[in-house]
Design a protein around this motif. Structure first.
Motif, mmCIF file in Angstrom:
data_model
loop_
_atom_site.group_PDB
_atom_site.id
_atom_site.type_symbol
_atom_site.label_atom_id
_atom_site.label_comp_id
_atom_site.label_asym_id
_atom_site.label_seq_id
_atom_site.Cartn_x
_atom_site.Cartn_y
_atom_site.Cartn_z
ATOM 1 N N ASP A 155 9.206 -12.694 -10.181
ATOM 2 C CA ASP A 155 8.414 -13.632 -10.965
ATOM 3 C C ASP A 155 8.089 -13.009 -12.314
ATOM 4 O OD1 ASP A 155 7.078 -15.941 -11.549
ATOM 5 O OD2 ASP A 155 5.231 -15.373 -10.546
ATOM 6 N N GLY A 156 8.354 -13.733 -13.384
ATOM 7 C CA GLY A 156 8.059 -13.218 -14.713
ATOM 8 C C GLY A 156 9.209 -12.417 -15.303
ATOM 9 N N GLU A 157 8.960 -11.869 -16.483
ATOM 10 C CA GLU A 157 9.994 -11.155 -17.218
ATOM 11 C C GLU A 157 9.843 -9.637 -17.138
ATOM 12 O OE1 GLU A 157 12.560 -12.571 -18.551
ATOM 13 O OE2 GLU A 157 11.833 -14.556 -17.987
ATOM 14 N N LYS A 158 8.765 -9.148 -16.592
ATOM 15 C CA LYS A 158 8.583 -7.705 -16.515
ATOM 16 C C LYS A 158 9.544 -7.097 -15.494
ATOM 17 C CE LYS A 158 4.836 -7.874 -13.102
ATOM 18 N NZ LYS A 158 3.435 -7.485 -12.825
ATOM 19 N N VAL A 159 9.768 -5.793 -15.621
ATOM 20 C CA VAL A 159 10.676 -5.099 -14.725
ATOM 21 C C VAL A 159 10.124 -5.160 -13.300
ATOM 22 C CG1 VAL A 159 11.767 -2.887 -14.184
ATOM 23 C CG2 VAL A 159 11.434 -3.570 -16.569
ATOM 24 N N GLU A 169 0.793 -1.213 0.000
ATOM 25 C CA GLU A 169 0.000 0.000 0.000
ATOM 26 C C GLU A 169 0.831 1.272 0.000
ATOM 27 O OE1 GLU A 169 -2.542 -0.328 3.337
ATOM 28 O OE2 GLU A 169 -3.707 -2.014 2.522
ATOM 29 N N GLN A 170 2.076 1.240 0.448
ATOM 30 C CA GLN A 170 2.865 2.455 0.566
ATOM 31 C C GLN A 170 3.528 2.809 -0.762
ATOM 32 O OE1 GLN A 170 5.379 2.842 3.952
ATOM 33 N NE2 GLN A 170 4.144 1.493 5.244
ATOM 34 N N ASP A 171 4.065 4.038 -0.799
ATOM 35 C CA ASP A 171 4.819 4.490 -1.967
ATOM 36 C C ASP A 171 6.153 3.750 -1.981
ATOM 37 O OD1 ASP A 171 6.280 5.752 -3.911
ATOM 38 O OD2 ASP A 171 5.619 7.768 -3.373
ATOM 39 N N TYR A 172 6.209 2.705 -2.799
ATOM 40 C CA TYR A 172 7.373 1.819 -2.773
ATOM 41 C C TYR A 172 8.646 2.531 -3.210
ATOM 42 C CZ TYR A 172 9.965 -2.543 -3.201
ATOM 43 O OH TYR A 172 10.880 -3.532 -3.041
ATOM 44 N N SER A 225 12.524 -0.704 -10.794
ATOM 45 C CA SER A 225 11.872 0.562 -11.144
ATOM 46 C C SER A 225 12.102 1.614 -10.070
ATOM 47 C CB SER A 225 10.366 0.341 -11.342
ATOM 48 O OG SER A 225 10.123 -0.579 -12.383
ATOM 49 N N ALA A 226 12.018 1.206 -8.800
ATOM 50 C CA ALA A 226 12.133 2.163 -7.703
ATOM 51 C C ALA A 226 13.527 2.759 -7.602
ATOM 52 C CB ALA A 226 11.742 1.496 -6.391
#
Length: 261
Positions: free
Chosen positions: A66-70, A36-39, A75-76
């Motif tokens: 998990d998976g191939e997405k960033v 819920e927080q601003d990661y 991102s953070a």
């Protein structure tokens, strides 16, 4: 220095034969729901604190995603000069990794921690990744000879989480498989080849301690599938279906719980 995952929950000190490894465990690793927080703001604040506290240190992050997405952590922290290495969150649905990936993990992390005392290693996982992260911390502890007993290495990590967390994150009990893989790590010096070469598997029996009640009568008709590498194709490492219970009715048995007196 070795740290684990993101949003501070608790500090704990793992002491193996007078060797201390300080770990920091964060809440999102123990969470099974949405964050819920601003990661980005929170992760950036944590990294800034590390940089202020240890200005001479370099940080490497190992992310089990998990998976191939960033991933969220990538991102953070895109604005920071930090190396982030991606690892899978499971292997064929089980919260452990293949021996080749374990080998790469322990070799690279040991090298990073040995280069300089000031180096910081942060281990992060996406939601639901706590079981594989705990397994990999135990593998690293065995590889570095901080602990010599597989069960001790795994128990000291798992006990940092709530007792009911593992069943919520994994539909199967991963501990037997994780302990077996940890034995490969602890016995690496006895093997002429590391990681050990794949060997043929002979399955004698399957023991089902709990029978799922699918029919309302306390039983079910299970269909077993075994996946692995094709023993005739050594180059192709892609898992394939090696065995499946025939779908003909006469081949599928009905099982129910044994009624004890």
């Amino acid at each position: 220095m070795l740290f684990s995952v993101f949003k501070i929950r608790t500090y704990f000190n793992l002491i193996y034969d007078d060797v201390s490894i300080w770990c920091i465990v964060f809440d999102c690793c123990f969470s099974t729901g949405a964050w819920e927080q601003d990661y980005k703001a929170y992760a950036g604040n944590i990294i800034s604190q590390y940089n202020e506290t240890y200005p001479e240190s370099s940080i490497t992050i190992l992310d089990f995603r998990d998976g191939e997405k960033v991933s969220r952590i990538t991102s953070a922290l895109s604005d920071y000069d930090i190396m982030i290495m991606d690892y899978p969150r499971h292997y064929e649905g089980c919260p452990l990794l293949s021996m080749e990936v374990i080998h790469h993990f322990v070799k690279s992390t040991e090298s990073w921690l040995s280069v300089a005392q000031e180096n910081i290693l942060i281990m992060h996982s996406e939601l639901g990744g706590w079981p594989v992260l705990a397994f990999m911390v135990a593998a690293l502890s065995l590889y570095r000879k901080n602990v010599a007993v597989e069960t001790k290495a795994l128990d000291m990590i798992y006990k940092q989480a709530p007792n009911d967390l593992l069943p919520m994150m994994s539909p199967m009990n991963p501990l037997p498989s994780q302990l077996r893989y940890l034995q490969y790590v602890s016995r690496r010096n006895a093997d002429s080849e590391w990681p050990p070469a794949g060997k043929a598997l002979t399955l004698d029996c399957v023991i089902m301690r709990m029978i799922t009640d699918f029919d309302g009568k306390g039983g079910c008709c299970p269909v077993f599938r075994i996946y692995g590498r094709d023993p005739l194709l050594h180059i192709d490492k892609t898992p394939k279906l090696l065995f499946s219970t025939p779908r003909r009715r006469k081949n599928i048995r009905y099982y129910n719980q044994v009624r004890r007196p």
